[in-house]
Design a protein around this motif. Structure first.
Motif, short mmCIF file in Angstrom:
data_model
loop_
_atom_site.label_atom_id
_atom_site.label_comp_id
_atom_site.label_asym_id
_atom_site.label_seq_id
_atom_site.Cartn_x
_atom_site.Cartn_y
_atom_site.Cartn_z
N SER A 98 -6.37 9.44 6.63
CA SER A 98 -5.41 9.81 5.59
C SER A 98 -5.07 8.61 4.71
O SER A 98 -5.29 7.46 5.09
CB SER A 98 -4.12 10.34 6.23
OG SER A 98 -3.24 9.28 6.54
N PRO A 99 -4.51 8.87 3.52
CA PRO A 99 -4.02 7.79 2.65
C PRO A 99 -2.53 7.49 2.86
O PRO A 99 -1.93 6.79 2.05
CB PRO A 99 -4.25 8.36 1.26
CG PRO A 99 -3.96 9.83 1.43
CD PRO A 99 -4.45 10.19 2.83
N ILE A 100 -1.95 8.01 3.93
CA ILE A 100 -0.51 7.85 4.15
C ILE A 100 -0.15 6.36 4.23
O ILE A 100 -0.79 5.60 4.95
CB ILE A 100 -0.06 8.57 5.44
CG1 ILE A 100 -0.50 10.04 5.43
CG2 ILE A 100 1.44 8.43 5.63
CD1 ILE A 100 -0.02 10.83 4.24
N GLY A 101 0.88 5.96 3.50
CA GLY A 101 1.30 4.57 3.48
C GLY A 101 0.56 3.69 2.50
O GLY A 101 0.87 2.51 2.37
N LYS A 102 -0.39 4.27 1.76
CA LYS A 102 -1.12 3.50 0.74
C LYS A 102 -0.45 3.73 -0.61
O LYS A 102 -1.11 4.08 -1.61
CB LYS A 102 -2.59 3.91 0.73
CG LYS A 102 -3.54 2.77 0.41
CD LYS A 102 -4.99 3.18 0.65
CE LYS A 102 -5.89 1.95 0.55
NZ LYS A 102 -7.31 2.29 0.79
N VAL A 103 0.86 3.57 -0.61
CA VAL A 103 1.69 3.76 -1.79
C VAL A 103 2.74 2.67 -1.83
O VAL A 103 2.94 1.94 -0.85
CB VAL A 103 2.37 5.15 -1.78
CG1 VAL A 103 1.35 6.27 -1.80
CG2 VAL A 103 3.30 5.29 -0.58
N ASP A 104 3.46 2.57 -2.94
CA ASP A 104 4.51 1.58 -3.06
C ASP A 104 5.66 1.91 -2.11
O ASP A 104 6.09 3.06 -2.00
CB ASP A 104 5.03 1.53 -4.50
CG ASP A 104 5.86 0.28 -4.77
OD1 ASP A 104 6.96 0.17 -4.18
OD2 ASP A 104 5.41 -0.58 -5.55
#
Length: 292
Positions: A83-89
């Motif tokens: 998943s891309p979870i946590g690949k955000v500001d």
């Protein structure tokens, strides 16, 4: 959650077997092609990041059912949801990623996987990494709580430029959160690319108690260029050997990044993915580990 795999007897020694997997969308957008290439390399598992060009957290129920059918038809199992979870500001509200994790959990349940890969947040330009620690831990705790309730395990990847990009900060996250639903995935190349000169020497003993999953790629310190396993400065052979000696019985998941790298991952194509797979197998053959 550790995958239980068999050991086969070779002469007078026990030869460990690790489960080979790989990021299917590094091969092709079509899951059928992804599976065909992985199976040609001897893998029985796939790590799912996207299918048909759609990220795993954005697949609708019909697409998930279709993907599950293709996997079942071809006898392929899912090692992890990438998943891309946590690949955000980190400035986004806590609920933003908890809600997206709910979609990743739904995908994990539908595809019968107990692992979900995630990250520990970016920060705005010019913000010292130390300044986001409390916000990161608050969010990681909320994500771990959701994972515990769902009965899945989160695998934190040491991605470049997130809070947990060095061995020390990876340890800080997993020990501060203190959840059985939060473990670590090890990526030698990512450590090299953030200036960890000797990933095995500098991080393995520190992180091994929490290490649950192996992502396989290598990199050159001088240029940050990603290479097949054993062709860079990531001390991959040393890491594999230590895992063997420690009795590791989990996944080795290929994430080659050999032709393209972007914000959501990377791409290799079938040929380059095969190069990466054969490079890993040369190393595991050298140390007496079977990949299957």
């Amino acid at each position: 959650m550790t995958t239980r795999v068999k050991c086969e007897r070779v002469t007078d020694t026990i030869r460990p077997t690790w489960a080979l997997s790989g990021f299917g969308d590094e091969i092709d957008p079509d899951p059928a092609v992804q599976i065909a290439v992985l199976q040609a390399l001897g893998a029985n598992h796939i790590e799912v990041r996207s299918a048909w060009g759609v990220n795993i957290v954005d697949l609708d129920d019909e697409q998930l059912d279709r993907l599950a059918g293709i996997l079942a038809e071809r006898g392929m199992r899912v090692s992890a949801i990438a998943s891309p979870i946590g690949k955000v500001d980190v400035a986004l509200p806590v609920e933003h990623e908890v809600e997206r994790l709910g979609r990743a959990i739904a995908a994990a349940k539908r595809l019968d996987s107990g692992y979900i890969r995630l990250f520990s947040f970016y920060r705005a330009e010019g913000v010292p990494v130390e300044d986001i620690r409390d916000d990161v831990l608050t969010r990681m705790r909320a994500l771990a709580d959701a994972a515990e309730a769902a009965g899945v395990v989160l695998l934190h990847e040491n991605e470049k430029d997130i809070y947990g990009d060095t061995p020390e900060r990876c340890l800080d996250i997993v020990e501060s959160v203190g959840s059985p639903a939060l473990k670590l995935a090890w990526d030698s190349a990512n450590f090299v690319q953030v200036g960890v000169a000797h990933p095995f020497d500098d991080g393995y003993a520190l992180l091994r108690p929490h290490l649950e999953y192996l992502q396989v790629k290598d990199a050159l310190s001088a240029t940050s260029e990603v290479t097949p396993a054993g062709e860079g400065d990531g001390q991959v052979l040393e890491t594999l050997t230590a895992l063997r000696d420690d009795g590791y019985t989990g996944f080795a998941s290929l994430e080659p990044h050999l032709t393209d790298v972007n914000a959501l991952g990377g791409f290799s194509g079938p040929a380059a993915f095969g190069v990466a797979g054969r490079a890993l197998r040369r190393l595991t053959d050298q140390i007496g580990v079977t990949l299957a």
